[in-house]
Design an enzyme around this catalytic site. Structure first.
Site, short mmCIF file in Angstrom:
data_model
loop_
_atom_site.label_atom_id
_atom_site.label_comp_id
_atom_site.label_asym_id
_atom_site.label_seq_id
_atom_site.Cartn_x
_atom_site.Cartn_y
_atom_site.Cartn_z
N SER A 192 19.60 54.12 -32.55
CA SER A 192 19.31 54.03 -31.11
C SER A 192 20.57 54.33 -30.29
O SER A 192 21.15 55.40 -30.44
CB SER A 192 18.70 52.66 -30.82
OG SER A 192 18.11 52.63 -29.58
N ASP A 352 7.70 56.33 -30.31
CA ASP A 352 9.02 56.02 -29.79
C ASP A 352 9.29 56.94 -28.60
O ASP A 352 9.14 58.16 -28.73
CB ASP A 352 10.05 56.27 -30.92
CG ASP A 352 11.48 55.96 -30.50
OD1 ASP A 352 11.70 55.56 -29.34
OD2 ASP A 352 12.38 56.13 -31.34
N HIS A 382 9.93 52.47 -32.58
CA HIS A 382 11.35 52.31 -32.30
C HIS A 382 11.85 50.94 -32.75
O HIS A 382 11.22 49.92 -32.51
CB HIS A 382 11.64 52.49 -30.81
CG HIS A 382 13.11 52.58 -30.54
ND1 HIS A 382 13.82 53.74 -30.71
CD2 HIS A 382 14.02 51.64 -30.20
CE1 HIS A 382 15.10 53.52 -30.46
NE2 HIS A 382 15.25 52.25 -30.14
#
Ligand code: NAG
Ligand code: NAG
Length: 412
Positions: A192, A352, A382
Site C-alpha cells: 500500500s 481494491d 485491499h
C-alpha cells in the site's frame, strides 16, 4: 415488560446485522469474516469522525488505535535476532538470521516499508513482524523494517525522506559488511503506502549519480502510485469496498500533503488538478494503460482541471501541489526514467481502489523494458496481506504471502 425487552433486543440485533452486513461480492472468500473485520474498522472510523467533529482528537489520531492494538515488542527467537536501531536518525527494526557457526556467506536483504496511508501503521505491528520473520527464515535474509515518521504530524516529504535516509545509510559498504549483506542482492518492498515509498525510492536512487549500490528487485504489494486521477475504473468500482473505501484513500492522500480540508474536498471531486499537473495526466491515462477487460465498462474522461480563478489550483497553496511530485506519485515519470529500474513484482487485487495504479505501473514498466511479474488476485481485497493473525486470519493472506516470498526467493 417482557415484550418490551424482546422488541428492544430484536431491534438491537437487526441494527447490528444491518450495520455489519455489507454487499460484499460473492467471489470474495470468507465473506462474513471480512464483514465483521470491516465493521470494526468502520466503527473506529465513525468514532474518529465524531471525535474530530467534537474537537476532541483529529481523525487520524483516533484511527491510530487500529495500529496500537496490533503493536508488539519485537523480540528475538531461536532463528531470528531482532534489534531496534537508528539508521541516520530514523528508527528501524532489524531482523537477522541467527549466525550458524562457520557460515560467512553473504546474504540477501529486504528493506520493508509498512502500509497505512502514510498516516497509520508501524513496523512493530504483529502481521509485519511475522512477515519479516518469514522472510528471514525462508530467504536467509536480513530484513530492515523502517519506522518512518507519519502524517499528519509529518507531511510529505518527511516519510519519503526518512525511507531515503535509511536506504542511503544501509547502502554504505561498511554497513552492508557489518550485517554480512551481499550488495548485489538487496530488495525494497512494501504494501500500500509502503509500496508507494518503495517505488519512489527505487526511482530516485537510479537518478543519483555515483550511487554504488542499487536494488536488485522491487516488490510492490497493492501499491499507491498516483494522485492525479482518483476516478480510475477501480476507484469507481470499489469505492465502497472494505477495507479501503475511496473516501479513506482520498483522506490519506490529502493528509499526506496538508491538513487543509480544501485539498480533501477537491480530491473527492477529482478536480484537484492544476494546469501544471494536468500535463502529466498522460502518464495515468487508464484507457491507454489498462488492459481492455479492466476498463471496458467505463468511458474515459480526463479529470477536470481547475483554472486558477481562485488562485493556484483553486486556491490551494504550494504543499497541495506536491501530489504531482514523482516522489509521491511514481507513475508520473516519463518512460526514460523507468528504463533502468530494478525488476519488479506487483501484486494487485480486484476489489481494491488501487488496483489500476498497480496495473498501470506494470504496463508502463514492461513497455520501458523492465522485467515485471504481475500477480492479480481475482478475489483479493485491499489490505489482505495483513490478515495472517488470528482471529482475523484469511486464507488469501497466506496464499499471497507464500507467492510473494517465493518470488523473492527466485529473484533476489
Ligand atoms: C488517453 O488515451 C486515449 C487513447 O487510449 C486518447 O484518445 C486520449 O486522448 C488520451 N488522453 C490523455 C489525457 O492522455
Ligand atoms: C459509454 O459511452 C457509450 C457510447 O457513448 C454509452 O453507450 C455508454 O452508456 C457509456 N457508458 C458509461 C458507463 O457511461
Amino acid at each position: 415488560m417482557r415484550l418490551g425487552s424482546i422488541i428492544v433486543l430484536v431491534a438491537l440485533c437487526s441494527f447490528t446485522a444491518y450495520y455489519i452486513y455489507e454487499p460484499i461480492p460473492e467471489e470474495i472468500e470468507e465473506r462474513w469474516k471480512l464483514m465483521l473485520t470491516n465493521s470494526f474498522f468502520r466503527t473506529v472510523s465513525h468514532l474518529a469522525d465524531l471525535s474530530e467533529f467534537l474537537g476532541l482528537k483529529d481523525y487520524m489520531g483516533v484511527m491510530y488505535i487500529i495500529t496500537v492494538v496490533e503493536k508488539i515488542a519485537p523480540v528475538s527467537d531461536e532463528h531470528v535476532k531482532v534489534t531496534e536501531e537508528k539508521f541516520d536518525g530514523v528508527e528501524v527494526v532489524l531482523y537477522q538470521p541467527k549466525l550458524q557457526e562457520g557460515n560467512n556467506d553473504l546474504r540477501r536483504a529486504v528493506i520493508y516499508l509498512h502500509g497505512g496511508g502514510w498516516c497509520l501503521g508501524s513496523s512493530r505491528m504483529s502481521p509485519y513482524d511475522l512477515l519479516a520473520r518469514k522472510m528471514v527464515t525462508e530467504l536467509d535474509a536480513v530484513v530492515l523494517s523502517v519506522e518512518y515518521r507519519l502524517a499528519p504530524a509529518h507531511h510529505f516529504p518527511v516519510p519519503y525522506e526518512d525511507v531515503h535516509r535509511v536506504v542511503k545509510h544501509f547502502f554504505q559498504k561498511r554497513v552492508l559488511a557489518q550485517y554480512s549483506v551481499d550488495p548485489g542482492r538487496v530488495a525494497v518492498s512494501g504494501d500500500s503506502a509502503g509500496g508507494n515509498l518503495a517505488a519512489a525510492v527505487s526511482q530516485q536512487l537510479q537518478k543519483e549519480p555515483g550511487q554504488p549500490v542499487t536494488f536488485k528487485a522491487q516488490a510492490l504489494i497493492y501499491p499507491v502510485l498516483q494522485a492525479l486521477d482518483l476516478n480510475t475504473p477501480s476507484y469507481q468500482q470499489n469505492q465502497d469496498m472494505p477495507l479501503l473505501p475511496r473516501t479513506l484513500m482520498v483522506r490519506f492522500w490529502s493528509e499526506y500533503f496538508t491538513t487543509d480540508k480544501a485539498l480533501f474536498r477537491a480530491m473527492m471531486a477529482n478536480t484537484h488538478n492544476s494546469p501544471e499537473s494536468s500535463t502529466l495526466l498522460k502518464f495515468v491515462n487508464w484507457s491507454a494503460f489498462l488492459p481492455e477487460t479492466f476498463h471496458s465498462k467505463y468511458n474515459y474522461s480526463a479529470p477536470v482541471v481547475a483554472h486558477g480563478t481562485r488562485g493556484d489550483a483553486g486556491g490551494m497553496g504550494e504543499p497541495s501541489q506536491s501530489f504531482a511530485d514523482p516522489r509521491a506519485s511514481p507513475l508520473l515519470v516519463p518512460d526514460a526514467d523507468l528504463r533502468s529500474l530494478p525488476k519488479a513484482y506487483i501484486l494487485t487485487c480486484e476489489y481494491d481502489v488501487l488496483r489500476d495504479d498497480g496495473i498501470m505501473y506494470a504496463t508502463r514498466l514492461r513497455a520501458a523494458g523492465v522485467e515485471v511479474t504481475h500477480e492479480h488476485y481475482d478475489t483479493g481485497f485491499h489490505g489482505a496481506v495483513m490478515f495472517t493473525v488470528w482471529p482475523t486470519d484469511f486464507l488469501i493472506a497466506r496464499r499471497m504471502t507464500n507467492n510473494y516470498v517465493k518470488w523473492l526467493k527466485e529473484n533476489l
